[in-house]
Design an enzyme around this catalytic site. Structure first.
Site, PDB file in Angstrom:
ATOM      1  N   ARG A 135       0.652  -1.165  -0.146  1.00  0.00           N
ATOM      2  CA  ARG A 135       0.104   0.074   0.055  1.00  0.00           C
ATOM      3  C   ARG A 135       0.926   1.257  -0.052  1.00  0.00           C
ATOM      4  O   ARG A 135       1.901   1.042   0.495  1.00  0.00           O
ATOM      5  CB  ARG A 135      -0.862  -0.026   1.283  1.00  0.00           C
ATOM      6  CG  ARG A 135      -1.810  -1.153   1.380  1.00  0.00           C
ATOM      7  CD  ARG A 135      -2.536  -1.085   2.721  1.00  0.00           C
ATOM      8  NE  ARG A 135      -3.492  -2.275   2.801  1.00  0.00           N
ATOM      9  CZ  ARG A 135      -3.375  -3.417   3.234  1.00  0.00           C
ATOM     10  NH1 ARG A 135      -2.284  -3.580   3.755  1.00  0.00           N
ATOM     11  NH2 ARG A 135      -3.972  -4.291   3.567  1.00  0.00           N
ATOM     12  N   LYS A 160      -1.995  -1.992   7.791  1.00  0.00           N
ATOM     13  CA  LYS A 160      -3.316  -1.714   7.815  1.00  0.00           C
ATOM     14  C   LYS A 160      -3.807  -3.040   8.975  1.00  0.00           C
ATOM     15  O   LYS A 160      -3.558  -4.228   8.726  1.00  0.00           O
ATOM     16  CB  LYS A 160      -4.191  -1.940   6.596  1.00  0.00           C
ATOM     17  CG  LYS A 160      -5.640  -1.446   6.662  1.00  0.00           C
ATOM     18  CD  LYS A 160      -6.156  -1.488   5.398  1.00  0.00           C
ATOM     19  CE  LYS A 160      -7.432  -1.103   5.253  1.00  0.00           C
ATOM     20  NZ  LYS A 160      -8.301  -1.223   4.005  1.00  0.00           N
ATOM     21  N   ARG A 227      -0.943  -2.173  -6.868  1.00  0.00           N
ATOM     22  CA  ARG A 227      -1.294  -3.284  -6.127  1.00  0.00           C
ATOM     23  C   ARG A 227      -2.014  -4.448  -6.589  1.00  0.00           C
ATOM     24  O   ARG A 227      -1.638  -5.661  -6.244  1.00  0.00           O
ATOM     25  CB  ARG A 227      -1.751  -2.632  -4.710  1.00  0.00           C
ATOM     26  CG  ARG A 227      -2.066  -3.834  -3.743  1.00  0.00           C
ATOM     27  CD  ARG A 227      -2.533  -2.921  -2.378  1.00  0.00           C
ATOM     28  NE  ARG A 227      -3.276  -3.545  -1.656  1.00  0.00           N
ATOM     29  CZ  ARG A 227      -2.855  -4.535  -0.377  1.00  0.00           C
ATOM     30  NH1 ARG A 227      -1.461  -4.522  -0.303  1.00  0.00           N
ATOM     31  NH2 ARG A 227      -3.437  -5.104   0.439  1.00  0.00           N
ATOM     32  N   HIS A 250      -3.982  -8.961   3.926  1.00  0.00           N
ATOM     33  CA  HIS A 250      -5.336  -8.916   3.997  1.00  0.00           C
ATOM     34  C   HIS A 250      -5.680  -9.989   5.474  1.00  0.00           C
ATOM     35  O   HIS A 250      -5.302 -10.926   5.194  1.00  0.00           O
ATOM     36  CB  HIS A 250      -5.963  -9.667   2.671  1.00  0.00           C
ATOM     37  CG  HIS A 250      -6.322  -8.707   1.555  1.00  0.00           C
ATOM     38  ND1 HIS A 250      -6.254  -9.257   0.316  1.00  0.00           N
ATOM     39  CD2 HIS A 250      -6.005  -7.192   1.298  1.00  0.00           C
ATOM     40  CE1 HIS A 250      -6.300  -8.400  -0.785  1.00  0.00           C
ATOM     41  NE2 HIS A 250      -6.058  -7.144   0.109  1.00  0.00           N
ATOM     42  N   TYR A 259      -9.953 -11.106  -6.463  1.00  0.00           N
ATOM     43  CA  TYR A 259      -8.961 -10.884  -7.668  1.00  0.00           C
ATOM     44  C   TYR A 259      -9.271 -12.256  -8.752  1.00  0.00           C
ATOM     45  O   TYR A 259      -8.875 -12.456  -9.720  1.00  0.00           O
ATOM     46  CB  TYR A 259      -7.506 -11.332  -7.113  1.00  0.00           C
ATOM     47  CG  TYR A 259      -7.240  -9.978  -6.597  1.00  0.00           C
ATOM     48  CD1 TYR A 259      -6.896  -8.762  -7.394  1.00  0.00           C
ATOM     49  CD2 TYR A 259      -6.909  -9.707  -5.079  1.00  0.00           C
ATOM     50  CE1 TYR A 259      -6.350  -7.364  -6.918  1.00  0.00           C
ATOM     51  CE2 TYR A 259      -6.513  -8.814  -4.653  1.00  0.00           C
ATOM     52  CZ  TYR A 259      -6.382  -7.418  -5.294  1.00  0.00           C
ATOM     53  OH  TYR A 259      -6.062  -6.347  -4.906  1.00  0.00           O
TER      54      TYR A 259
END
Length: 278
Positions: A135, A160, A227, A250, A259
């Protein structure tokens, strides 16, 4: 006249204490500022009807999208629960639409990265984005000692969701980083810098946009598009979805699975190889 200054200050501190990201803190406080200014009353005086009318105002007059409405309502609910009010309990956020990730082809990604080869810092930045899936906030937060050139890994500290993780560096990224750092007088501190200090996400976004234009790419290219490109390319080349999840950071594999829907040609190829032979 401004409303709820004391409550908003305390709410901001609460979000920070809860380890919410800087982006979330800024966004939620902006949302609360807007609703207080629109209603024109102190937080404790705001009612369920006030917030229902505000929601209608955003949907009809402001024409907020489902995603914007979802985030706004979540921010409002968080604030009013924090101050001990039930005024936001009747607000129901809409289901967010599942947008397909935008990405560029491998040939376009190659052209984009190679267009920066004359600028060591920018070349290293594009290598990192293209080959790690970081990110933009994570890239900007990196320090020199986060990158282990010998082990070919980068440690992302408190990414994150306040999670640390490791991402892998390929040889070309290691070489680009070494070349960039070798051109710097300062070998400590922020990994990527400008004349003013640590590079900002806005500066990285500008770098990506400018080199995409130089490479002749007509699509809108951002760090997040790179990304998505990283994840889509890994999947197309046969990487396990759980490995991609770990590399991207994630928390839920459901986020990564989006995806699997983006590459129609890949789906057709896999289908042709795997379809039943009745």
């Amino acid at each position: 006249m401004s409303y709820g200054n004391k409550e908003l200050t305390e709410f901001r501190q609460y979000l920070r204490t809860e380890k919410r990201s800087k982006g979330t803190v800024k966004q939620y406080c902006h949302i609360v500022n807007n609703v207080l200014a629109h209603v024109g009353r102190e937080p404790a005086q705001i009612t369920r009807d006030d917030l229902a009318r505000y929601k209608a105002h955003l949907a009809i007059e402001k024409e907020y999208s489902k995603n914007s409405m979802y985030t706004t309502i979540k921010g409002i609910q968080s604030f009013f629960r924090f101050i001990g009010s039930d005024a936001a309990e009747d607000l129901v956020p809409p289901r967010r639409s599942e947008r397909m990730p935008r990405y560029i082809s491998e040939a376009e990604a190659h052209a984009l990265i190679e267009s920066a080869k004359g600028e060591k810092r920018d070349y290293a930045i594009l290598k990192m984005l293209g080959y790690t899936g970081l990110r933009v906030s994570e890239l900007c937060a990196l320090n020199v000692d986060d990158a282990d050139m010998h082990e070919k890994v980068v440690t992302i500290k408190s990414g994150k969701g306040d999670k640390d993780r490791i991402v892998i560096l390929d040889d070309s990224s290691v070489n680009a980083l070494r070349s960039y750092l070798g051109s710097r007088s300062e070998q400590n501190g922020a990994l990527f810098v400008t004349k003013r200090g640590r590079i900002s996400p806005v500066s990285v976004q500008r770098i990506v946009k400018n080199y995409a234009k130089s490479a002749g790419i007509s699509k809108k290219v951002t760090p997040h598009v790179l990304r998505h490109t990283f994840a889509t390319t890994l999947l197309r080349r046969g990487a396990d979805i759980r490995i991609i999840q770990k590399l991207l950071g994630h928390s839920s594999i459901a986020t990564t699975q989006i995806y699997t829907h983006v590459d129609e040609s890949m789906l057709k190829t896999v289908y042709e190889k795997s379809k039943p032979q009745y």
